[in-house]
Design an enzyme around this catalytic site. Structure first.
Site, PDB file in Angstrom:
ATOM      1  N   GLY A 308      30.147  33.798  40.760  1.00 49.49           N
ATOM      2  CA  GLY A 308      30.904  34.896  40.171  1.00 49.49           C
ATOM      3  C   GLY A 308      32.228  34.439  39.605  1.00 49.49           C
ATOM      4  O   GLY A 308      32.350  33.347  39.044  1.00 49.49           O
ATOM      5  N   SER A 309      33.256  35.272  39.792  1.00 52.43           N
ATOM      6  CA  SER A 309      34.541  35.028  39.126  1.00 52.43           C
ATOM      7  C   SER A 309      35.263  33.786  39.619  1.00 52.43           C
ATOM      8  O   SER A 309      36.223  33.335  38.968  1.00 52.43           O
ATOM      9  CB  SER A 309      35.445  36.250  39.292  1.00 52.43           C
ATOM     10  N   THR A 310      34.873  33.215  40.747  1.00 51.30           N
ATOM     11  CA  THR A 310      35.505  31.972  41.182  1.00 51.30           C
ATOM     12  C   THR A 310      35.174  30.822  40.232  1.00 51.30           C
ATOM     13  O   THR A 310      35.805  29.761  40.287  1.00 51.30           O
ATOM     14  CB  THR A 310      35.074  31.587  42.611  1.00 51.30           C
ATOM     15  N   MET A 311      34.220  31.056  39.322  1.00 57.13           N
ATOM     16  CA  MET A 311      33.864  30.052  38.325  1.00 57.13           C
ATOM     17  C   MET A 311      34.824  30.091  37.129  1.00 57.13           C
ATOM     18  O   MET A 311      34.938  29.103  36.381  1.00 57.13           O
ATOM     19  CB  MET A 311      32.431  30.301  37.847  1.00 57.13           C
TER      20      MET A 311
END
Length: 607
Positions: A308-311
């Site tokens: 998810g957004s940690t990418m």
């Protein structure tokens, strides 16, 4: 004329009669002597036959009666943490064995006492006797005190064998990492399995002579020398490990989640200081292993998920490092959605015009799409791959996975877009935390380490530069904005320390479709001004009290990280009780992104 009696027939007969017994006696003596001589010669021949001709045979038969092969079990090496606290060790125990035929003749009262001491029912004991004819182990790893009580029963056909029992002082907190051994004292999970060759040692074998009471009276030969196993020292700090485990337990319980995992790393050298999973299991209690089998796997290494957004910070780093934009490049994300290849990508709000730093702060999917669409897929893939995605981490942990990162030639625009914000790619928690070391160490990927001893380390590889130092510092400043009051990672803040990090909230992919089940995650480091610790947290399927990464995973980060900072006496880098809002506490201004290190902004109309 006088008669001569000696010359008469009668006299002659009498004379003959007088000499006969003497001759008979001499004859018998000669026969006896002959027989004794023959017997003596026979004994000599027999002795020669036995001592020379049949020597090997007799020795073999004697050994069958009195010689025994004894095994001397080696003591398995200990597993220690970085401060030499024991995580696993072996203590003396006994294996209780029996000759079923003799045990079957034992009075029922004695068998009942035996079963009670072995913590089994009489039915179980009787079944063991019936199913085995010549030999049977009744129970392994019996406490020596219990074995002594069994010996006092003086039951025919019951005896003992020396062995060791593995104990785990940290129990549940470290179980999924340390692993465990089976009843044969062989590692079957975790570090116990990975380091089996170091921990196991060598079992000694020797031939001895025993008397009728079973006592060793003579050593014949040493067939194999006994050697104890080697100790293994991990990089783990058991105090931090316990803290992380308890925080995960609290989060999983509060949010009624399926599981939680976390890993805390020293950014200076990649040492894993804590690595925990919940739910876990107690390796000291072996009765219910079948029921807790799913909890034995170390999800940090073995489970993959869409990050998810940690990418997003990694995608932004690829764009910055390739000079496709700067942190101040602006994009219009209105009206909060964008269509790519016929698919609509949306944000939770219409954020309007955002620069790159604000796209990270607000976690805008639309902004990420506009950032990566004009960038060649090969450029993005190169950074993803260099950061460790798509390959197994350098720690060869049992069951570790490499995740999924497809080759860039197959990426369509929609795939390049979704990968940039963490969909269409799968990673393990170990991979994502290792990837973030490039932000904490000015662009260098720091390999993770689990073993403190270089002699036993299986995880030693050299660090490698992935992005420029200026890129790393710029993204680090963006991640600090993400934990401000207006950022998604607000709950990760720690009083007195600047925190940089990123939240992630991902729908789970099941049977090819996204369902309303989520993975909440957070990854960050502290202090942001000079990162000392890096930590990633993942909570699987929270179903109560929220499911976003900022509300579920970030508090686990904050509570554990605060403990680590205080425990290691890391100096605060901002005033206490003064959480800043989008500001650098040192200057009172927004973070400086070192714009001179980057190319000029890319006009939005080119997207």
């Amino acid at each position: 004329m006088r008669r001569n009696i000696l010359s008469s027939p009668k006299a002659a007969a009498q004379k003959a009669s007088a000499g006969g017994p003497l001759r008979s006696q001499n004859l018998r003596s000669q026969i006896v002597l002959l027989l004794l001589t023959v017997a003596f010669l026979g004994l000599i021949g027999r002795a020669f036959y036995l001592q020379v001709v049949k020597q090997n045979f007799l020795e073999e038969r004697g050994q069958v009666r009195y010689a025994r092969t004894l095994t001397e079990p080696s003591v398995r090496g200990r597993i220690l943490d970085r401060n030499d606290r024991i995580l696993a060790s072996s203590i003396p125990a006994r294996a209780v064995w029996a000759i079923p035929e003799l045990l079957a003749r034992t009075p029922n009262k004695d068998r009942a006492q035996l079963a009670q001491l072995l913590e089994m029912s009489e039915t179980e004991l009787n079944n063991l006797i019936k199913k085995n004819e010549n030999f049977v182990y009744l129970k392994h790893q019996v406490d020596p005190i219990v074995a002594q009580k069994i010996a006092q029963l003086d039951i025919d056909g019951v005896d003992f064998k020396k062995e060791f029992r593995r104990v785990y002082p940290e129990a549940n907190a470290s179980a999924s990492l340390v692993g465990l051994t089976n009843i044969d004292d062989k590692g079957i999970e975790g570090v116990e399995k990975l380091m089996e060759s170091y921990l196991a040692g060598t079992t000694g074998i020797r031939r001895v002579i025993k008397d009728l009471k079973g006592r060793v009276v003579e050593d014949i030969a040493e067939l194999k020398t006994q050697k104890n196993g080697s100790d293994i020292r991990l990089t783990i700090d058991s105090q931090l490990q316990f803290q992380l485990y308890n925080q995960l337990k609290e989060a999983v319980t509060k949010h009624a989640a399926s599981s939680g995992s976390g890993v805390l790393v020293d950014t200076a050298n990649g040492d894993i200081l804590a690595l925990a999973n919940y739910p876990s299991f107690d390796p000291n209690e072996r009765k219910d292993f079948k029921n807790v089998r799913p909890n034995m796997r170390n999800r940090v290494f073995t489970d993959y998920y869409e990050p998810g957004s940690t990418m997003k910070p990694i995608s932004v780093a690829a764009a910055l490092d390739g000079a496709y934009l700067t942190p101040e490049t602006v994009f219009n994300t209105a009206p909060g959605r964008i269509t790519v290849d016929g698919r609509t990508i949306g944000d939770t709000h219409n954020y309007g015009v955002l620069n790159v730093a604000q796209i990270i702060e607000k976690s805008s999917n639309v902004g990420m799409a506009k950032i990566v669409l004009p960038i060649p897929s090969q450029v993005m893939h190169k950074v993803y791959s260099a950061a460790g995605f798509g390959r197994i981490p350098n720690i060869p942990y049992p069951g570790a996975i490499g995740g999924r990162l497809r080759q860039p030639e197959s990426w369509r625009p929609i795939e390049k877009t979704t990968i940039s914000y963490g969909h269409g790619i799968s990673v393990s928690l170990a991979q994502i935390v290792q990837a973030y070391t490039i932000f904490a160490s000015d662009g260098v990927l720091i390999p993770l380490h689990l073993f403190r001893d270089t002699a036993s380390a299986k995880d030693s590889i050299a660090p490698v530069r992935v992005i420029k130092p200026s890129t790393a510092r710029a993204v680090r400043s963006m991640l600090e904005l993400a934990t401000s009051k207006d950022g998604t990672g607000f709950s990760a803040r720690i009083d007195g320390y600047r925190i940089a990090g990123k939240t992630g909230t991902t729908r789970k992919l099941e049977n090819g479709s996204y369902v309303s089940r989520y993975i909440a995650s957070f990854i960050g480091f502290a202090p942001a001004s000079n990162p000392r610790f890096l930590m990633a947290v993942m909570v699987d399927n929270p179903t109560q009290n929220g499911y976003y990464g900022g509300g579920v995973a970030a508090p686990v980060f904050a509570n554990t990280m605060q403990y680590a900072l205080h425990n290691y006496n890391v100096q605060p880098d901002m005033p206490r009780n003064n959480f800043t809002n989008n500001q650098d506490s040192r200057s009172g201004k927004k973070p400086d992104f070192a714009k001179a290190d980057f190319a000029k902004p890319v006009p939005e109309d080119s997207l």
